[in-house]
Design an enzyme around this catalytic site. Sequence first.
Site, PDB file in Angstrom:
ATOM      1  N   ASP A  91      27.150  15.138  52.553  1.00 36.20           N
ATOM      2  CA  ASP A  91      26.701  13.829  53.026  1.00 36.20           C
ATOM      3  C   ASP A  91      26.551  13.904  54.540  1.00 36.20           C
ATOM      4  O   ASP A  91      26.759  14.960  55.134  1.00 36.20           O
ATOM      5  CB  ASP A  91      27.705  12.738  52.616  1.00 36.20           C
ATOM      6  CG  ASP A  91      27.037  11.382  52.377  1.00 36.20           C
ATOM      7  OD1 ASP A  91      26.130  11.019  53.154  1.00 36.20           O
ATOM      8  OD2 ASP A  91      27.428  10.677  51.434  1.00 36.20           O
ATOM      9  N   ASP A 126      20.278   9.959  55.475  1.00 33.47           N
ATOM     10  CA  ASP A 126      21.397   9.540  54.629  1.00 33.47           C
ATOM     11  C   ASP A 126      20.834   9.083  53.283  1.00 33.47           C
ATOM     12  O   ASP A 126      20.401   7.943  53.161  1.00 33.47           O
ATOM     13  CB  ASP A 126      22.163   8.412  55.322  1.00 33.47           C
ATOM     14  CG  ASP A 126      23.367   7.919  54.533  1.00 33.47           C
ATOM     15  OD1 ASP A 126      23.735   8.561  53.522  1.00 33.47           O
ATOM     16  OD2 ASP A 126      23.919   6.874  54.906  1.00 33.47           O
ATOM     17  N   GLU A 180      24.736   5.767  45.334  1.00 33.10           N
ATOM     18  CA  GLU A 180      25.942   5.934  46.158  1.00 33.10           C
ATOM     19  C   GLU A 180      26.152   4.742  47.075  1.00 33.10           C
ATOM     20  O   GLU A 180      27.281   4.306  47.309  1.00 33.10           O
ATOM     21  CB  GLU A 180      25.829   7.218  46.986  1.00 33.10           C
ATOM     22  CG  GLU A 180      27.096   7.607  47.757  1.00 33.10           C
ATOM     23  CD  GLU A 180      27.145   7.072  49.180  1.00 33.10           C
ATOM     24  OE1 GLU A 180      28.159   7.297  49.866  1.00 33.10           O
ATOM     25  OE2 GLU A 180      26.169   6.413  49.615  1.00 33.10           O
ATOM     26  N   GLU A 181      25.056   4.226  47.624  1.00 37.40           N
ATOM     27  CA  GLU A 181      25.143   3.200  48.655  1.00 37.40           C
ATOM     28  C   GLU A 181      25.708   1.868  48.157  1.00 37.40           C
ATOM     29  O   GLU A 181      26.033   1.002  48.955  1.00 37.40           O
ATOM     30  CB  GLU A 181      23.761   2.969  49.279  1.00 37.40           C
ATOM     31  CG  GLU A 181      23.187   4.174  50.007  1.00 37.40           C
ATOM     32  CD  GLU A 181      23.899   4.508  51.315  1.00 37.40           C
ATOM     33  OE1 GLU A 181      24.813   3.750  51.696  1.00 37.40           O
ATOM     34  OE2 GLU A 181      23.548   5.515  51.933  1.00 37.40           O
ATOM     35  N   HIS A 185      23.651  12.553  47.351  1.00 36.62           N
ATOM     36  CA  HIS A 185      23.088  11.347  46.722  1.00 36.62           C
ATOM     37  C   HIS A 185      21.662  11.095  47.183  1.00 36.62           C
ATOM     38  O   HIS A 185      21.306  11.320  48.340  1.00 36.62           O
ATOM     39  CB  HIS A 185      23.987  10.124  46.931  1.00 36.62           C
ATOM     40  CG  HIS A 185      24.014   9.540  48.317  1.00 36.62           C
ATOM     41  ND1 HIS A 185      23.070   8.649  48.763  1.00 36.62           N
ATOM     42  CD2 HIS A 185      24.899   9.679  49.323  1.00 36.62           C
ATOM     43  CE1 HIS A 185      23.365   8.268  49.991  1.00 36.62           C
ATOM     44  NE2 HIS A 185      24.473   8.887  50.374  1.00 36.62           N
ATOM     45  N   HIS A 190      22.196   4.620  59.274  1.00 33.13           N
ATOM     46  CA  HIS A 190      21.711   3.374  58.687  1.00 33.13           C
ATOM     47  C   HIS A 190      20.776   2.633  59.646  1.00 33.13           C
ATOM     48  O   HIS A 190      20.832   1.417  59.791  1.00 33.13           O
ATOM     49  CB  HIS A 190      22.875   2.468  58.256  1.00 33.13           C
ATOM     50  CG  HIS A 190      23.499   2.909  56.977  1.00 33.13           C
ATOM     51  ND1 HIS A 190      24.244   2.071  56.175  1.00 33.13           N
ATOM     52  CD2 HIS A 190      23.480   4.096  56.330  1.00 33.13           C
ATOM     53  CE1 HIS A 190      24.676   2.725  55.111  1.00 33.13           C
ATOM     54  NE2 HIS A 190      24.217   3.964  55.187  1.00 33.13           N
TER      55      HIS A 190
END
Length: 356
Positions: A234, A177, A211-212, A65, A321
């Site tokens: 991922d 990410d 995706e998030e 993603h 994150h």
Amino acid sequence: MREQSLTFLQTLVNTPSPVGHEARGQRVWLDYAQQFADETFSDAYGNCVAVLNKGGSPRLMLAGHADEIAMAVNYINDEGYLYVRKMGGVDAAITKAQRVVIHTAKGPIKGVVGNVAPHLMKEEKDSKPPKIQDLFIDIGVPSRKQAEKLVRIGDPITLTDEFELLRNDLAVARAFDNRIGTFAVAETLRLLKESKARLQAEICAVSNVQEEVGLLGARQIAYSLQPDVALVVDVTHATDYPTVSKPQHGDIKVGKGPAITHGGCNHPEVVARIEALAKAHKLPLQHEAMSSTSGTDTDAIFWTRGGIASALISLPNRYMHSPVELVSLKDLEMISVLLSAFATSLKKGEQFKVKI
């Protein structure tokens, strides 16, 4: 890592790709992937696909993603300070005192997330972590009227932290990410193209969106592509640093190879093939278990239509994150080698079914 690939990764990670606003990053990905593809295309919401050996069978989807977590302008007060809404898993506590960029229709606007000096907070005995609605951004204007000339409600916001090599093969960035996933699938096309491997399968490398905020782009593109088998790339949580509980979160280390996930959406026959190929190519694999969901696009892809045989391959990532996500580039390169081996292992028309 070869110089051209490293430059691609650095450009990809540094190009802002906030969830729902991925177009700039997708352009970078397409420009690179198209060198190794028979054709490329994008759909209504910006999911991008690069196809190699078009018309082959089975159809293999390799997916990562493109979006990164972000914020959006939610409110502007009378003094010109911006208040925000989060898009994806933003941690308000580590977002304070960060430099940001507001991506407007007129161009980027610099700002800082305000932070009250500790001298002014001595009276507070029990300071609590801030919530997203407590954050405010200073863009250097004195009023709402002047702020509204520069930004508008809904403009996306990203942090300014960029790619940097830390030491040896370790790298740090704000958005591994999951630009590492889109990087890995594009690099797989390169390996397959340059090796001149005789492919039976059609290979669809996919850089999907949103995706998030709910695995949304993967649902769209998996439905329209109708792959026979799908491998998702991922990040996963590395647990090799202080304060992380291994009994609770597993034992995953940076620099010890990619991780394969077992259970749930991960098709046992696809997983078994990946394990066999890793052993044959002397690639180290780490292992992790899942309960009800994996938290990745694999969850959306595997139940699409009548069910798509799928598996998740993950890159260990410390400090997910955050502005300082840390990964091993050697681990990342191994993923593309493993994906390439899987693609070349597929026999004409091969299907994966659970043995009963």
